[in-house]
Write a protein that holds these residues in place. Sequence first.
Motif, PDB file in Angstrom:
ATOM      1  N   GLU A 259     -38.661 -22.991 -32.138  1.00 17.46           N
ATOM      2  CA  GLU A 259     -38.202 -21.831 -31.905  1.00 17.46           C
ATOM      3  C   GLU A 259     -39.325 -20.969 -32.011  1.00 17.46           C
ATOM      4  OE1 GLU A 259     -34.995 -20.780 -34.746  1.00 17.46           O
ATOM      5  OE2 GLU A 259     -35.258 -18.861 -34.563  1.00 17.46           O
ATOM      6  N   TYR A 260     -39.604 -20.087 -30.996  1.00 19.01           N
ATOM      7  CA  TYR A 260     -40.638 -19.183 -30.885  1.00 19.01           C
ATOM      8  C   TYR A 260     -40.150 -17.767 -30.840  1.00 19.01           C
ATOM      9  CZ  TYR A 260     -43.272 -23.447 -29.747  1.00 19.01           C
ATOM     10  OH  TYR A 260     -43.893 -24.691 -29.824  1.00 19.01           O
ATOM     11  N   ARG A 261     -40.637 -16.847 -31.731  1.00 19.78           N
ATOM     12  CA  ARG A 261     -40.214 -15.382 -31.690  1.00 19.78           C
ATOM     13  C   ARG A 261     -41.449 -14.543 -31.174  1.00 19.78           C
ATOM     14  NH1 ARG A 261     -38.912 -14.029 -37.350  1.00 19.78           N
ATOM     15  NH2 ARG A 261     -38.642 -11.611 -36.200  1.00 19.78           N
ATOM     16  N   LEU A 262     -41.329 -13.997 -30.130  1.00 15.98           N
ATOM     17  CA  LEU A 262     -42.780 -13.345 -29.528  1.00 15.98           C
ATOM     18  C   LEU A 262     -42.813 -12.116 -30.317  1.00 15.98           C
ATOM     19  CD1 LEU A 262     -44.995 -13.267 -27.432  1.00 15.98           C
ATOM     20  CD2 LEU A 262     -43.322 -12.001 -25.882  1.00 15.98           C
ATOM     21  N   LEU A 263     -43.804 -11.729 -31.033  1.00 18.81           N
ATOM     22  CA  LEU A 263     -44.005 -10.582 -31.819  1.00 18.81           C
ATOM     23  C   LEU A 263     -44.821  -9.527 -31.094  1.00 18.81           C
ATOM     24  CD1 LEU A 263     -45.034 -12.204 -35.207  1.00 18.81           C
ATOM     25  CD2 LEU A 263     -42.752 -11.361 -34.741  1.00 18.81           C
ATOM     26  N   GLY A 264     -45.650  -9.940 -30.448  1.00 20.91           N
ATOM     27  CA  GLY A 264     -46.647  -9.177 -29.455  1.00 20.91           C
ATOM     28  C   GLY A 264     -47.195  -9.909 -28.506  1.00 20.91           C
ATOM     29  N   ALA A 265     -47.913  -9.242 -27.598  1.00 20.85           N
ATOM     30  CA  ALA A 265     -48.727  -9.591 -26.565  1.00 20.85           C
ATOM     31  C   ALA A 265     -49.471  -8.645 -25.761  1.00 20.85           C
ATOM     32  CB  ALA A 265     -47.732 -10.150 -25.318  1.00 20.85           C
ATOM     33  N   THR A 266     -50.347  -8.987 -25.119  1.00 20.64           N
ATOM     34  CA  THR A 266     -51.340  -7.888 -24.458  1.00 20.64           C
ATOM     35  C   THR A 266     -50.537  -7.219 -23.514  1.00 20.64           C
ATOM     36  OG1 THR A 266     -53.494  -7.358 -23.493  1.00 20.64           O
ATOM     37  CG2 THR A 266     -52.297  -9.575 -22.686  1.00 20.64           C
ATOM     38  N   ARG A 267     -50.886  -5.735 -23.557  1.00 16.23           N
ATOM     39  CA  ARG A 267     -50.285  -4.974 -22.617  1.00 16.23           C
ATOM     40  C   ARG A 267     -50.897  -4.986 -21.288  1.00 16.23           C
ATOM     41  NH1 ARG A 267     -48.046   0.281 -26.197  1.00 16.23           N
ATOM     42  NH2 ARG A 267     -46.962  -1.233 -27.572  1.00 16.23           N
ATOM     43  N   ASP A 268     -52.322  -5.487 -21.170  1.00 14.06           N
ATOM     44  CA  ASP A 268     -52.974  -5.436 -19.879  1.00 14.06           C
ATOM     45  C   ASP A 268     -53.969  -6.671 -19.880  1.00 14.06           C
ATOM     46  OD1 ASP A 268     -55.253  -4.544 -21.771  1.00 14.06           O
ATOM     47  OD2 ASP A 268     -54.341  -2.764 -21.823  1.00 14.06           O
ATOM     48  N   ASP A 269     -55.214  -6.624 -20.263  1.00 12.56           N
ATOM     49  CA  ASP A 269     -55.978  -8.000 -19.934  1.00 12.56           C
ATOM     50  C   ASP A 269     -55.948  -8.661 -21.194  1.00 12.56           C
ATOM     51  OD1 ASP A 269     -56.931  -6.720 -17.803  1.00 12.56           O
ATOM     52  OD2 ASP A 269     -59.032  -6.297 -18.655  1.00 12.56           O
ATOM     53  N   ALA A 270     -55.968 -10.231 -20.926  1.00 11.70           N
ATOM     54  CA  ALA A 270     -56.193 -10.975 -22.191  1.00 11.70           C
ATOM     55  C   ALA A 270     -57.292 -10.876 -22.886  1.00 11.70           C
ATOM     56  CB  ALA A 270     -55.818 -12.547 -21.519  1.00 11.70           C
ATOM     57  N   ALA A 271     -57.307 -11.527 -24.074  1.00  4.83           N
ATOM     58  CA  ALA A 271     -58.790 -11.260 -24.908  1.00  4.83           C
ATOM     59  C   ALA A 271     -59.973 -12.231 -24.165  1.00  4.83           C
ATOM     60  CB  ALA A 271     -58.260 -11.914 -26.269  1.00  4.83           C
ATOM     61  N   GLY A 272     -59.531 -13.124 -23.794  1.00  5.28           N
ATOM     62  CA  GLY A 272     -60.840 -13.875 -23.092  1.00  5.28           C
ATOM     63  C   GLY A 272     -61.104 -13.314 -22.067  1.00  5.28           C
ATOM     64  N   GLU A 273     -60.147 -12.852 -21.350  1.00  5.94           N
ATOM     65  CA  GLU A 273     -60.372 -12.078 -19.835  1.00  5.94           C
ATOM     66  C   GLU A 273     -61.245 -10.853 -20.112  1.00  5.94           C
ATOM     67  OE1 GLU A 273     -56.679 -10.718 -18.197  1.00  5.94           O
ATOM     68  OE2 GLU A 273     -57.713 -10.120 -16.488  1.00  5.94           O
ATOM     69  N   ALA A 274     -60.949 -10.176 -21.523  1.00  7.92           N
ATOM     70  CA  ALA A 274     -61.940  -8.862 -21.756  1.00  7.92           C
ATOM     71  C   ALA A 274     -63.526  -9.402 -22.091  1.00  7.92           C
ATOM     72  CB  ALA A 274     -61.398  -8.403 -23.019  1.00  7.92           C
ATOM     73  N   PHE A 275     -63.600 -10.602 -22.692  1.00  8.31           N
ATOM     74  CA  PHE A 275     -64.883 -11.074 -22.904  1.00  8.31           C
ATOM     75  C   PHE A 275     -65.515 -11.544 -21.443  1.00  8.31           C
ATOM     76  CE2 PHE A 275     -66.156 -12.100 -27.076  1.00  8.31           C
ATOM     77  CZ  PHE A 275     -65.020 -11.500 -27.993  1.00  8.31           C
ATOM     78  N   ASP A 276     -64.761 -12.082 -20.430  1.00 10.40           N
ATOM     79  CA  ASP A 276     -65.273 -12.391 -19.084  1.00 10.40           C
ATOM     80  C   ASP A 276     -65.548 -11.215 -18.527  1.00 10.40           C
ATOM     81  OD1 ASP A 276     -64.826 -15.083 -19.700  1.00 10.40           O
ATOM     82  OD2 ASP A 276     -62.577 -14.949 -18.793  1.00 10.40           O
ATOM     83  N   LYS A 277     -65.001  -9.989 -18.479  1.00  9.55           N
ATOM     84  CA  LYS A 277     -65.180  -8.746 -17.648  1.00  9.55           C
ATOM     85  C   LYS A 277     -66.295  -7.994 -18.541  1.00  9.55           C
ATOM     86  CE  LYS A 277     -60.782  -8.065 -15.665  1.00  9.55           C
ATOM     87  NZ  LYS A 277     -59.375  -7.319 -15.878  1.00  9.55           N
ATOM     88  N   VAL A 278     -66.372  -7.902 -19.654  1.00 11.91           N
ATOM     89  CA  VAL A 278     -67.482  -7.255 -20.342  1.00 11.91           C
ATOM     90  C   VAL A 278     -68.740  -8.161 -19.901  1.00 11.91           C
ATOM     91  CG1 VAL A 278     -68.521  -6.690 -22.481  1.00 11.91           C
ATOM     92  CG2 VAL A 278     -66.060  -6.134 -22.095  1.00 11.91           C
TER      93      VAL A 278
END
Length: 327
Positions: A148-167
């Motif tokens: 049972e998975y209750r989604l509490l939150g998620a990214t509204r745009d880039d994923a965290a790893g994607e941000a590392f990749d883009k920076v």
Amino acid sequence: MVVLGIETSCDDTGVGVVADGRILANEVASQTLLHARYGGVVPELASREHVAILNQMVKRALQTASIEAADIDLIAATKGPGLIGPLLVGLTYAKGLAWGLNKPFLGVHHLEGHIHGALAGAEVEPPFLVLIASGGHTHLYDLPRWGEYRLLGATRDDAAGEAFDKVARTLGLGYPGGPEIERLAAKGSEVAVPFTIPMKNKKSYDFSFSGLKTAAVRFVERGYQPEDIAASFQRVAIESLVGTLKRAARDLDRNKVVVAGGVAANKLLRAALKRSGLQAYLPPMDLTSDNGAMIALAAWHRWQQQAESSSLNIDASPYLPLGEEAV
Ligand code: KG4
Ligand code: ZN
């Protein structure tokens, strides 16, 4: 019970063998070099490479585990989410092998794989929180009981790893960006560049990382030192992840957290979790990125809960919310 796990949801060909929750083999072939000159994963190339090497990878995993194909009791593969072509290669191979060997087959959710990779066979019982931070996902779940998975939150745009990749790309570093940023950040100051923690004063458990990337571009133009940009960016990105996780743990009265996905390799993140007072479960370093052992571990766990195989008719699903998938 011996489980073979196949993971081909993106650009890594992973084959793992697990016996009663213990990893006997975990062979991963990375396609990073193949895609490097295109600046991102080319799905068609990824599919073809999976086709070209999957059979060899399975043979190699069996050899490492010192077992024969006939010793396998359950065959599992990632069914989604991911790139449709690459997913189809692994899933179709696994179904064919299961049919040929007359063994049960199980389709596994990629994120459930990451969760069980983080647990790495440790006996942990829910309730706990799960934070998945990779190149494609940044999701925070509450798991009150298995399945049972209750989604509490998620990214509204880039994923965290994607941000590392883009920076990293903004700073002229290589791909994947996470380890590159981490290396450069060790030489810089965490407070020299005025990044602000995204969503800091919001009540939700959502994340947002695209603003950090835009800010990094601005700071480069203003002449800040690359190592300071790397260190300061890393600090706020990790603070955003760990701060939100701590707030959710407090609000929901959870003291156990599972953190998985490529970003779980980050040392600052690991240190922050250690200091947090939470009981944190993180994958061993060789299980942070996509691999077959995590898929086998998830399949083994599911089989303990309910020994029910998937139909050989199930399809790969590029978009697959956790907890809503059909078996
Ligand atoms: O889970 P993963 O291997 O692949 C998927 O995206 O599913 O995650 C890869 C991501 C990349 O964006 C990479 O930059 C990031 O994880 N990553 C890191 C570190 N190592 C890998 N991010 C921060 N710090 C790291 N040490
Ligand atoms: Zn992944």
